[in-house]
Design a protein around this motif. Structure first.
Motif, PDB file in Angstrom:
ATOM      1  N   GLY A 115       0.807  -1.210   0.000  1.00 30.63           N
ATOM      2  CA  GLY A 115       0.000   0.000   0.000  1.00 30.63           C
ATOM      3  C   GLY A 115       0.840   1.260   0.000  1.00 30.63           C
ATOM      4  O   GLY A 115       0.462   2.276  -0.590  1.00 30.63           O
ATOM      5  N   LEU A 116       1.991   1.211   0.651  1.00 33.56           N
ATOM      6  CA  LEU A 116       2.901   2.349   0.653  1.00 33.56           C
ATOM      7  C   LEU A 116       3.582   2.516  -0.705  1.00 33.56           C
ATOM      8  O   LEU A 116       3.796   3.627  -1.175  1.00 33.56           O
ATOM      9  CB  LEU A 116       3.949   2.150   1.749  1.00 33.56           C
ATOM     10  CG  LEU A 116       4.851   3.342   2.075  1.00 33.56           C
ATOM     11  CD1 LEU A 116       4.026   4.532   2.562  1.00 33.56           C
ATOM     12  CD2 LEU A 116       5.893   2.945   3.112  1.00 33.56           C
ATOM     13  N   LYS A 117       3.883   1.400  -1.341  1.00 36.11           N
ATOM     14  CA  LYS A 117       4.590   1.448  -2.626  1.00 36.11           C
ATOM     15  C   LYS A 117       3.649   1.787  -3.779  1.00 36.11           C
ATOM     16  O   LYS A 117       4.062   2.424  -4.756  1.00 36.11           O
ATOM     17  CB  LYS A 117       5.260   0.092  -2.892  1.00 36.11           C
ATOM     18  CG  LYS A 117       6.136   0.066  -4.134  1.00 36.11           C
ATOM     19  CD  LYS A 117       6.895  -1.249  -4.247  1.00 36.11           C
ATOM     20  CE  LYS A 117       7.808  -1.232  -5.460  1.00 36.11           C
ATOM     21  NZ  LYS A 117       8.588  -2.499  -5.581  1.00 36.11           N
ATOM     22  N   PHE A 118       2.378   1.366  -3.663  1.00 37.63           N
ATOM     23  CA  PHE A 118       1.402   1.605  -4.727  1.00 37.63           C
ATOM     24  C   PHE A 118       0.206   2.357  -4.133  1.00 37.63           C
ATOM     25  O   PHE A 118      -0.861   1.779  -3.888  1.00 37.63           O
ATOM     26  CB  PHE A 118       0.942   0.285  -5.345  1.00 37.63           C
ATOM     27  CG  PHE A 118       2.030  -0.507  -5.996  1.00 37.63           C
ATOM     28  CD1 PHE A 118       2.415  -0.254  -7.304  1.00 37.63           C
ATOM     29  CD2 PHE A 118       2.684  -1.519  -5.297  1.00 37.63           C
ATOM     30  CE1 PHE A 118       3.413  -0.992  -7.918  1.00 37.63           C
ATOM     31  CE2 PHE A 118       3.692  -2.267  -5.893  1.00 37.63           C
ATOM     32  CZ  PHE A 118       4.062  -1.996  -7.208  1.00 37.63           C
ATOM     33  N   PRO A 119       0.341   3.653  -3.909  1.00 40.80           N
ATOM     34  CA  PRO A 119      -0.702   4.401  -3.204  1.00 40.80           C
ATOM     35  C   PRO A 119      -2.016   4.515  -3.964  1.00 40.80           C
ATOM     36  O   PRO A 119      -3.046   4.825  -3.353  1.00 40.80           O
ATOM     37  CB  PRO A 119      -0.058   5.779  -2.994  1.00 40.80           C
ATOM     38  CG  PRO A 119       1.008   5.868  -4.031  1.00 40.80           C
ATOM     39  CD  PRO A 119       1.519   4.488  -4.218  1.00 40.80           C
TER      40      PRO A 119
END
Length: 254
Positions: free
Chosen positions: A130-134
């Protein structure tokens, strides 16, 4: 008959002009399930549950695509059970990252991980992705938690138990051995009280916990119980598929 919501069955002629709102990735395991159930039990259950849920959601207009089931899961506690195939969590993260990258690049920003195996711990993976693909909405479900299983089954358990045996008797009875071969699924409990109470966790060493690899008595299992449970779960999951398809991921809270 080709099911257009199952990626493994559909084709480029159908997909080249298609768009989907939700991808569903079933993730199972390959492991011993007592004496009587096949090693692919988790995969077979996930395949059937997701396919039926997607069918029901598609009939309501949901644009959902089911990806092929990942057949190997985290089996780190079963390293000495013959041919239980383990994927380390870091391997799962690497695989999942590549899959999410494809979906994100191609405009499918909702992914549901349909977990068919209790050893798969997706929460930290989803946090990192989730942090890498917001722009992505990544979620996961573990199907036995979608309904109250004890409205359908009497015996406690979590592996090759009454629930899983009933499902397999309904879905693939040809792969279930005769009842006189079934182990009792008697699992040992921790001596440390806090572990048994559930507020402290440590991985179970499977060969020390169960003689037959099962945890939970399967002997009250029936195909009829499996059918009722299957229909209840797929009704609930199909509603989730539909809700995810129509959801605005920039406006999820109220």
């Amino acid at each position: 008959m080709i099911r257009p919501y199952i990626l493994a069955e559909t084709n480029w002629a159908a997909l080249k002009d298609s768009t989907f709102d939700l991808a569903v990735l079933p993730w199972g395991a390959t492991e011993a399930h007592n004496y009587h159930l096949p090693y692919a039990t988790d995969n077979i259950q996930a395949d059937h549950l997701v396919a039926e849920s997607a069918r029901l959601a598609s009939e309501k207009g949901a644009k959902v695509i089911v990806l092929p089931t990942i057949p190997f899961g985290v089996n780190t506690g079963q390293s000495d059970i013959y041919l239980d195939i383990n994927l380390n969590p870091s391997t799962q993260l690497a695989m999942l990252t590549d899959i999410v990258e494809v979906l994100n690049r191609q405009g499918i920003h909702k992914l549901l991980l349909f977990n068919g195996h209790g050893g798969n711990g997706f929460k930290p993976l989803v946090r990192e992705l989730g942090l890498k693909f917001p722009k992505m909405c990544i979620s996961f479900s573990f199907f036995p938690q979608s309904v109250d299983k004890y409205k359908f089954f009497e015996e406690e358990g979590d592996h090759a138990d009454e629930m899983e045996t009933s499902l397999m008797l309904y879905l693939r009875p040809d792969l279930v051995l005769p009842k006189d071969t079934w182990g009792d699924g008697k699992g040992k409990k921790y001596k440390i009280e806090a572990f048994s109470e559930g507020w402290v966790w440590a991985e179970r060493k499977w060969s020390q916990v169960s003689e037959d690899t099962g945890v939970g008595n399967p002997h009250k299992a029936t195909a009829e119980k499996g059918e009722r449970f299957f229909k209840a779960v797929t009704k609930k999951m199909s509603a989730l598929f539909y809700d995810l398809c129509i959801a605005d991921i920039s406006d999820l809270y109220e």
